[in-house]
Design a protein around this motif. Structure first.
Motif, PDB file in Angstrom:
ATOM      1  N   GLU A   1      34.525  -6.641 -14.173  1.00  0.00           N
ATOM      2  CA  GLU A   1      35.410  -7.784 -13.955  1.00  0.00           C
ATOM      3  C   GLU A   1      34.658  -8.984 -13.384  1.00  0.00           C
ATOM      4  O   GLU A   1      34.965 -10.138 -13.706  1.00  0.00           O
ATOM      5  N   LYS A   2      33.655  -8.734 -12.552  1.00  0.00           N
ATOM      6  CA  LYS A   2      32.875  -9.806 -11.939  1.00  0.00           C
ATOM      7  C   LYS A   2      31.601 -10.117 -12.733  1.00  0.00           C
ATOM      8  O   LYS A   2      30.895 -11.075 -12.395  1.00  0.00           O
ATOM      9  N   ARG A   3      31.307  -9.299 -13.738  1.00  0.00           N
ATOM     10  CA  ARG A   3      30.117  -9.460 -14.583  1.00  0.00           C
ATOM     11  C   ARG A   3      28.837  -9.489 -13.738  1.00  0.00           C
ATOM     12  O   ARG A   3      27.960 -10.336 -13.924  1.00  0.00           O
ATOM     13  N   ILE A   4      28.753  -8.522 -12.816  1.00  0.00           N
ATOM     14  CA  ILE A   4      27.537  -8.387 -12.027  1.00  0.00           C
ATOM     15  C   ILE A   4      27.075  -6.933 -12.070  1.00  0.00           C
ATOM     16  O   ILE A   4      27.886  -6.007 -12.230  1.00  0.00           O
ATOM     17  N   GLY A   5      25.778  -6.734 -11.937  1.00  0.00           N
ATOM     18  CA  GLY A   5      25.235  -5.388 -11.923  1.00  0.00           C
ATOM     19  C   GLY A   5      23.879  -5.365 -11.243  1.00  0.00           C
ATOM     20  O   GLY A   5      23.152  -6.366 -11.227  1.00  0.00           O
ATOM     21  N   VAL A   6      23.543  -4.217 -10.674  1.00  0.00           N
ATOM     22  CA  VAL A   6      22.262  -4.033  -9.984  1.00  0.00           C
ATOM     23  C   VAL A   6      21.716  -2.661 -10.354  1.00  0.00           C
ATOM     24  O   VAL A   6      22.470  -1.679 -10.411  1.00  0.00           O
ATOM     25  N   ALA A   7      20.404  -2.596 -10.587  1.00  0.00           N
ATOM     26  CA  ALA A   7      19.758  -1.310 -10.834  1.00  0.00           C
ATOM     27  C   ALA A   7      18.456  -1.244 -10.048  1.00  0.00           C
ATOM     28  O   ALA A   7      17.812  -2.279  -9.790  1.00  0.00           O
ATOM     29  N   LEU A   8      18.080  -0.036  -9.664  1.00  0.00           N
ATOM     30  CA  LEU A   8      16.857   0.185  -8.895  1.00  0.00           C
ATOM     31  C   LEU A   8      16.172   1.442  -9.385  1.00  0.00           C
ATOM     32  O   LEU A   8      16.825   2.453  -9.685  1.00  0.00           O
ATOM     33  N   LEU A   9      14.851   1.386  -9.459  1.00  0.00           N
ATOM     34  CA  LEU A   9      14.016   2.552  -9.753  1.00  0.00           C
ATOM     35  C   LEU A   9      12.958   2.652  -8.658  1.00  0.00           C
ATOM     36  O   LEU A   9      12.385   1.638  -8.257  1.00  0.00           O
ATOM     37  N   SER A  10      12.705   3.874  -8.166  1.00  0.00           N
ATOM     38  CA  SER A  10      11.765   4.027  -7.065  1.00  0.00           C
ATOM     39  C   SER A  10      10.902   5.269  -7.248  1.00  0.00           C
ATOM     40  O   SER A  10      11.313   6.238  -7.906  1.00  0.00           O
ATOM     41  N   ASN A  11       9.713   5.227  -6.646  1.00  0.00           N
ATOM     42  CA  ASN A  11       8.829   6.402  -6.627  1.00  0.00           C
ATOM     43  C   ASN A  11       8.603   6.908  -5.213  1.00  0.00           C
ATOM     44  O   ASN A  11       7.614   7.580  -4.938  1.00  0.00           O
ATOM     45  N   LEU A  12       9.548   6.602  -4.309  1.00  0.00           N
ATOM     46  CA  LEU A  12       9.465   7.027  -2.918  1.00  0.00           C
ATOM     47  C   LEU A  12      10.675   7.891  -2.576  1.00  0.00           C
ATOM     48  O   LEU A  12      11.817   7.411  -2.566  1.00  0.00           O
ATOM     49  N   GLU A  13      10.438   9.162  -2.287  1.00  0.00           N
ATOM     50  CA  GLU A  13      11.509  10.127  -2.080  1.00  0.00           C
ATOM     51  C   GLU A  13      12.478   9.710  -0.973  1.00  0.00           C
ATOM     52  O   GLU A  13      13.690   9.909  -1.079  1.00  0.00           O
ATOM     53  N   SER A  14      11.961   9.127   0.106  1.00  0.00           N
ATOM     54  CA  SER A  14      12.789   8.825   1.274  1.00  0.00           C
ATOM     55  C   SER A  14      13.500   7.480   1.201  1.00  0.00           C
ATOM     56  O   SER A  14      14.242   7.121   2.129  1.00  0.00           O
ATOM     57  N   LEU A  15      13.313   6.731   0.114  1.00  0.00           N
ATOM     58  CA  LEU A  15      13.980   5.436   0.006  1.00  0.00           C
ATOM     59  C   LEU A  15      15.496   5.620  -0.063  1.00  0.00           C
ATOM     60  O   LEU A  15      15.988   6.492  -0.788  1.00  0.00           O
ATOM     61  N   LYS A  16      16.234   4.808   0.655  1.00  0.00           N
ATOM     62  CA  LYS A  16      17.698   4.861   0.627  1.00  0.00           C
ATOM     63  C   LYS A  16      18.193   3.912  -0.464  1.00  0.00           C
ATOM     64  O   LYS A  16      18.615   2.785  -0.209  1.00  0.00           O
ATOM     65  N   GLU A  17      18.138   4.424  -1.681  1.00  0.00           N
ATOM     66  CA  GLU A  17      18.380   3.565  -2.838  1.00  0.00           C
ATOM     67  C   GLU A  17      19.793   2.988  -2.881  1.00  0.00           C
ATOM     68  O   GLU A  17      19.985   1.834  -3.270  1.00  0.00           O
ATOM     69  N   TRP A  18      20.778   3.766  -2.434  1.00  0.00           N
ATOM     70  CA  TRP A  18      22.145   3.269  -2.512  1.00  0.00           C
ATOM     71  C   TRP A  18      22.433   2.223  -1.434  1.00  0.00           C
ATOM     72  O   TRP A  18      23.243   1.323  -1.631  1.00  0.00           O
TER      73      TRP A  18
ATOM     74  N   HIS B   1       0.805  -1.210   0.000  1.00  0.00           N
ATOM     75  CA  HIS B   1       0.000   0.000   0.000  1.00  0.00           C
ATOM     76  C   HIS B   1       0.847   1.274   0.000  1.00  0.00           C
ATOM     77  O   HIS B   1       0.302   2.371   0.097  1.00  0.00           O
ATOM     78  N   SER B   2       2.142   1.137  -0.103  1.00  0.00           N
ATOM     79  CA  SER B   2       3.041   2.297  -0.076  1.00  0.00           C
ATOM     80  C   SER B   2       3.721   2.455  -1.434  1.00  0.00           C
ATOM     81  O   SER B   2       3.757   1.511  -2.239  1.00  0.00           O
ATOM     82  N   PRO B   3       4.286   3.635  -1.714  1.00  0.00           N
ATOM     83  CA  PRO B   3       5.176   3.736  -2.879  1.00  0.00           C
ATOM     84  C   PRO B   3       6.316   2.748  -2.703  1.00  0.00           C
ATOM     85  O   PRO B   3       6.597   2.297  -1.589  1.00  0.00           O
ATOM     86  N   GLY B   4       6.994   2.412  -3.782  1.00  0.00           N
ATOM     87  CA  GLY B   4       8.002   1.360  -3.654  1.00  0.00           C
ATOM     88  C   GLY B   4       9.131   1.458  -4.642  1.00  0.00           C
ATOM     89  O   GLY B   4       9.630   2.552  -4.930  1.00  0.00           O
ATOM     90  N   ALA B   5       9.533   0.320  -5.192  1.00  0.00           N
ATOM     91  CA  ALA B   5      10.706   0.266  -6.056  1.00  0.00           C
ATOM     92  C   ALA B   5      10.664  -0.986  -6.917  1.00  0.00           C
ATOM     93  O   ALA B   5       9.944  -1.948  -6.623  1.00  0.00           O
ATOM     94  N   ALA B   6      11.460  -0.955  -7.971  1.00  0.00           N
ATOM     95  CA  ALA B   6      11.697  -2.122  -8.813  1.00  0.00           C
ATOM     96  C   ALA B   6      13.198  -2.358  -8.873  1.00  0.00           C
ATOM     97  O   ALA B   6      13.976  -1.406  -8.936  1.00  0.00           O
ATOM     98  N   VAL B   7      13.594  -3.624  -8.848  1.00  0.00           N
ATOM     99  CA  VAL B   7      15.014  -3.986  -8.791  1.00  0.00           C
ATOM    100  C   VAL B   7      15.326  -5.021  -9.860  1.00  0.00           C
ATOM    101  O   VAL B   7      14.525  -5.933 -10.110  1.00  0.00           O
ATOM    102  N   VAL B   8      16.488  -4.876 -10.487  1.00  0.00           N
ATOM    103  CA  VAL B   8      16.997  -5.915 -11.373  1.00  0.00           C
ATOM    104  C   VAL B   8      18.414  -6.260 -10.940  1.00  0.00           C
ATOM    105  O   VAL B   8      19.203  -5.377 -10.590  1.00  0.00           O
TER     106      VAL B   8
END
Length: 531
Positions: free
Chosen positions: A304-321, A21-28
């Motif tokens: 070098e490790k062939r890894i990656g992460v991305a995040l998109l959010s619609n919540l201002e206070s989210l600590k994305e990093w 029920h809150s704003p949130g995020a998407a992660v890959v």
């Protein structure tokens, strides 16, 4: 890699701040040659409680810069652009007074150009007003001041990447967003990504952005920015998975994006083609984030490790990093147990003690920036003039930890009086002196001050022995008098006001924002001129 363990870990990062029920995020999460997790959390739209999914569209803010930089690298590959070219080759209207600025200066944030966002606010725009490429184009010929000589230092500003988008458009002979659709997003397979230059465009699957309001409720954040190149990239987490795969696959265009900038003195910066460069256990990490309105974004990858992460959010206070870097740590560790153990530590805090009232007061960090230390109900708080208030957590005598986990240490002179402190400022330790603010003489600054380039005036008035800057749209802004002729403003874009004298008479003032727009001169004029 155990995908179930990864899912449990990502869920644990989200559960404290996000529910359905809150704003949130998407992660890959991308490992080797495929995305191993694409997951949405929370609601894209609180009014209709639409869930966030892999194809939910977000405004990604400054994440856009790496795509603009990729376009520059692509044009270099095609021998259509060079980093050493003077930008006036493509932007002849740019003022000569700024000195020679190259394409590379724009790309690496070493141009010395002022931040167009701060300039527009000083000129009268309010946060939330519509801002388009036309507004920035109109501003270009008026940018006669600069923060420093091109190539002299690194300073992150949006202006350079906005101008890069304009240069790409002029080389291509078509609008920037159309060229990007065909040459970047289409070729990579990012089917739902585009630079949005239309304030009224209907975007199917769009997430609205929100901020925390009173009593656990949420309020909408307005998104009226449409300035391509530096921002205004609309994308989905599925598309960012495609992008991570493209980055990790390498190739000459991508590899060029990891080449860092270089200053005129030969020193190297930690910024490359729209990406910050870092190290983790001696392995290179490339990353960038973005924020606008209530949108937040973050992307990090380790070639070098062939890894990656991305995040998109619609919540201002989210600590994305915290989330993205936590997932990177999880991927680099050998087991879930190690990661859980690494996350279990608590911030260091000493036994409670009564803070010395001596630490209260004002400390001059630099021009226009004054740290204010106060004690309330036995707790120590601090803020920069005009900024939010944060607690300083006691560590031991005269030593505290700030909101970022950095040390703040107070120092005493021979009379056992506190006269200075050290803090982390712009990534470096800085010792600053305690000052006694000026309490009189503000009447000398009253009057009207005008900048002809921006066609804007501010009226300086005195109320109850305090100086205020007044503007028709911004209202009345209190100015803190910390030294003769030197004031600190309550807004970041109007942070420093330094009055200029001739024969001891005030003839003008120099206005600067907190960081990115300096030395904007206003002439003191007769008010009747504007009537």
């Amino acid at each position: 890699m155990d995908q179930k363990s990864l899912m449990r870990y990502v869920d644990s990062l989200m559960q404290d701040t996000i529910d359905q029920h809150s704003p949130g995020a998407a992660v890959v999460v991308y490992v080797d040659r495929e995305p191993v997790l694409i997951q949405g959390y929370g609601a894209a739209n609180l009014e209709y409680e639409m869930p966030i999914q892999g194809r939910t569209v977000f405004d990604s803010g400054s994440l856009a810069k790496q795509f603009t930089a990729y376009a520059v690298s692509l044009l270099i590959e095609r021998n259509m652009l060079s980093l050493g070219e003077d930008i006036r080759t493509y932007l002849p209207e740019f003022p000569e007074s700024s000195g020679k600025i190259t394409v590379g200066h724009l790309l690496y944030h070493t141009s010395g150009l002022q931040e167009w966002g701060d300039i527009l606010q000083i000129a009268g725009w309010r946060f939330g007003d519509e801002i388009t490429m036309d507004d920035v184009r109109a501003l270009i010929p008026r940018m006669n001041s600069r923060n420093f000589a091109p190539g002299e230092q690194f300073e992150y500003v949006n202006t350079g990447y906005t101008l890069l988008a304009e240069i790409i458009s002029r080389i291509a002979g078509e609008p920037f967003h159309q060229w990007m659709d065909r040459n970047v997003f289409g070729s990579i397979g990012m089917k739902h990504s585009f630079f949005n230059d239309d304030l009224y465009k209907v975007v199917p699957g769009m997430a609205y952005s929100y901020r925390l309001a009173d009593r656990g409720t949420y309020a909408k954040c307005r998104d009226y920015l449409r300035v391509a190149g530096s921002s205004s990239l609309y994308t989905t987490i599925e598309d960012l998975g495609q992008w991570l795969g493209h980055l990790l696959d390498g190739g000459s265009v991508v590899e060029r994006m990891a080449v860092p900038g270089q200053l005129a003195d030969g020193s190297v910066t930690n910024y490359a083609f729209g990406l910050f460069l870092g190290q983790h256990n001696k392995v290179q990490v490339l990353e960038h984030g973005g924020k606008y309105a209530g949108y937040r974004s973050a992307l990090s990858f380790i070639p070098e490790k062939r890894i990656g992460v991305a995040l998109l959010s619609n919540l201002e206070s989210l600590k994305e990093w915290d989330i993205v870097r936590g997932i990177i740590e999880f991927l680099l560790n050998d087991s879930e147990e190690e990661q859980v153990a690494a996350q279990s530590g608590q911030p260091l805090r000493s036994v409670q003690h009564v803070p010395d009232q001596e630490i209260s007061g004002h400390y001059l960090i630099c021009e226009g920036h004054v740290a204010v230390i106060g004690i309330e109900d036995g707790q120590v708080f601090w803020k920069i003039t005009g900024g939010p208030k944060f607690e300083l957590v006691p560590h031991f005598q005269d030593n505290f930890i700030d909101q970022d986990g950095d040390p703040v240490v107070f120092y005493r002179n021979g009379d056992n009086r506190i006269d200075s402190m050290t803090l982390i400022w712009c990534g470096e330790e800085k010792r600053v002196q305690k000052i006694v603010p000026v309490s009189d003489g503000v009447e000398a600054y009253a009057g009207v001050y005008y900048n002809s380039g921006l066609n804007v005036a501010y009226r300086m008035i005195v109320r109850e022995k305090e100086l205020y800057a007044e503007h028709m749209k911004h209202g009345s802004m209190e100015l803190f008098h910390y030294q003769r002729d030197h004031f600190s403003g309550e807004h970041y874009w109007f942070r420093s006001v330094q009055f200029v004298r001739e024969n001891d008479q005030v003839i003008g003032c120099i206005v600067s924002s907190a960081i990115q727009a300096k030395n904007i001169y206003f002439t003191r004029i007769d008010r009747s001129i504007l009537l």
